[in-house]
Design a protein around this motif. Structure first.
Motif, short mmCIF file in Angstrom:
data_model
loop_
_atom_site.label_atom_id
_atom_site.label_comp_id
_atom_site.label_asym_id
_atom_site.label_seq_id
_atom_site.Cartn_x
_atom_site.Cartn_y
_atom_site.Cartn_z
N TRP A 94 -5.47 -16.45 18.83
CA TRP A 94 -4.42 -16.77 19.80
C TRP A 94 -3.07 -16.91 19.09
O TRP A 94 -2.03 -16.59 19.66
N VAL A 95 -3.07 -17.36 17.84
CA VAL A 95 -1.82 -17.47 17.09
C VAL A 95 -1.29 -16.07 16.77
O VAL A 95 -0.09 -15.81 16.89
N ILE A 96 -2.20 -15.18 16.37
CA ILE A 96 -1.79 -13.81 16.08
C ILE A 96 -1.20 -13.16 17.34
O ILE A 96 -0.15 -12.53 17.29
N ALA A 97 -1.89 -13.33 18.45
CA ALA A 97 -1.41 -12.76 19.71
C ALA A 97 -0.08 -13.37 20.14
O ALA A 97 0.83 -12.65 20.60
N LEU A 98 0.05 -14.67 20.00
CA LEU A 98 1.30 -15.34 20.38
C LEU A 98 2.48 -14.83 19.55
O LEU A 98 3.54 -14.51 20.09
N LEU A 99 2.29 -14.73 18.24
CA LEU A 99 3.37 -14.24 17.38
C LEU A 99 3.67 -12.76 17.67
O LEU A 99 4.84 -12.34 17.66
N ALA A 100 2.64 -11.97 17.95
CA ALA A 100 2.86 -10.55 18.26
C ALA A 100 3.64 -10.40 19.56
O ALA A 100 4.56 -9.57 19.66
N VAL A 101 3.28 -11.18 20.57
CA VAL A 101 4.00 -11.11 21.85
C VAL A 101 5.43 -11.62 21.69
O VAL A 101 6.37 -11.04 22.24
N LEU A 102 5.61 -12.68 20.93
CA LEU A 102 6.95 -13.21 20.69
C LEU A 102 7.82 -12.20 19.96
O LEU A 102 8.98 -11.99 20.30
N PRO A 141 -3.08 -15.09 7.19
CA PRO A 141 -3.50 -14.24 6.06
C PRO A 141 -2.82 -12.87 6.14
O PRO A 141 -2.37 -12.46 7.21
N PRO A 142 -2.74 -12.15 5.02
CA PRO A 142 -1.99 -10.89 4.99
C PRO A 142 -2.36 -9.86 6.06
O PRO A 142 -1.45 -9.31 6.70
N PRO A 143 -3.64 -9.56 6.34
CA PRO A 143 -3.89 -8.55 7.37
C PRO A 143 -3.42 -8.99 8.76
O PRO A 143 -2.93 -8.18 9.54
N ALA A 144 -3.55 -10.27 9.06
CA ALA A 144 -3.09 -10.77 10.36
C ALA A 144 -1.57 -10.75 10.45
O ALA A 144 -1.00 -10.44 11.50
N ALA A 145 -0.90 -11.06 9.34
CA ALA A 145 0.57 -11.00 9.33
C ALA A 145 1.04 -9.57 9.54
O ALA A 145 2.05 -9.33 10.22
N ALA A 146 0.32 -8.60 8.99
CA ALA A 146 0.68 -7.20 9.20
C ALA A 146 0.49 -6.79 10.65
O ALA A 146 1.29 -6.02 11.19
N LEU A 147 -0.53 -7.31 11.29
CA LEU A 147 -0.79 -6.97 12.69
C LEU A 147 0.29 -7.50 13.62
O LEU A 147 0.58 -6.88 14.65
N VAL A 148 0.90 -8.62 13.29
CA VAL A 148 1.94 -9.20 14.15
C VAL A 148 3.08 -8.22 14.37
O VAL A 148 3.65 -8.15 15.46
N ALA A 149 3.42 -7.42 13.37
CA ALA A 149 4.56 -6.51 13.47
C ALA A 149 4.29 -5.26 14.29
O ALA A 149 5.23 -4.67 14.83
N VAL A 150 3.06 -4.86 14.40
CA VAL A 150 2.76 -3.54 14.96
C VAL A 150 3.11 -3.40 16.44
O VAL A 150 3.83 -2.46 16.82
#
Length: 140
Positions: free
Chosen positions: A34-42, A65-74
């Motif tokens: 949910w944090v990954i999704a929230l940051l990606a949507v934001l 973690p690095p892979p999740a941080a990379a996913l936020v930008a996509v």
């Protein structure tokens, strides 16, 4: 793709492969989705409304973690408006570039002993010697 020179296509392809490498460990990441999704949507919302919204990517690099941080930008980079043609190539380039950058920032943060948000902060203590003032009261 006719308007894109061959060298540029090869370069974009290399960055796309690097971004896919950054994301390949994503299934094994132990992070709250949910944090990954929230940051990606934001980030996507910020990209659509005001252009670049890099502080969200930096927060993702520090919190995830690095892979999740990379996913936020996509998602945000793929949905961002593009002014010039070829639009698809530019979107893919931007998403790949930001994914690699967020992954690298997160790797550096954790390699240097990054602090998780749940850890307790440490504050300097007052000097125990008499006659010395602490740093916080030195200016007053």
């Amino acid at each position: 793709m006719e308007a894109v020179p061959t060298r540029a296509r090869v370069y974009v392809g290399g960055v796309v492969l690097a971004a896919l490498y950054c994301l390949h460990l994503l299934p094994s990441v132990r992070a709250p989705w949910w944090v990954i999704a929230l940051l990606a949507v934001l980030y996507a919302g910020g990209e659509r409304l005001s252009g670049s919204f890099y502080p969200v990517l930096l927060a993702g690099a520090f919190l995830l973690p690095p892979p999740a941080a990379a996913l936020v930008a996509v998602p945000g980079a793929l949905l961002a408006p593009v002014a010039r043609r070829p639009r698809l190539v530019r979107r893919i380039w931007r998403a790949s570039q930001l994914a690699v950058a967020a992954w690298a920032a997160s790797r550096v943060h954790w390699a240097l002993g990054g602090v998780t948000p749940s850890s307790t902060p440490t504050f300097p203590t007052r000097s125990s010697r008499r006659g010395r003032r602490s740093a916080s009261s030195a200016c007053c």
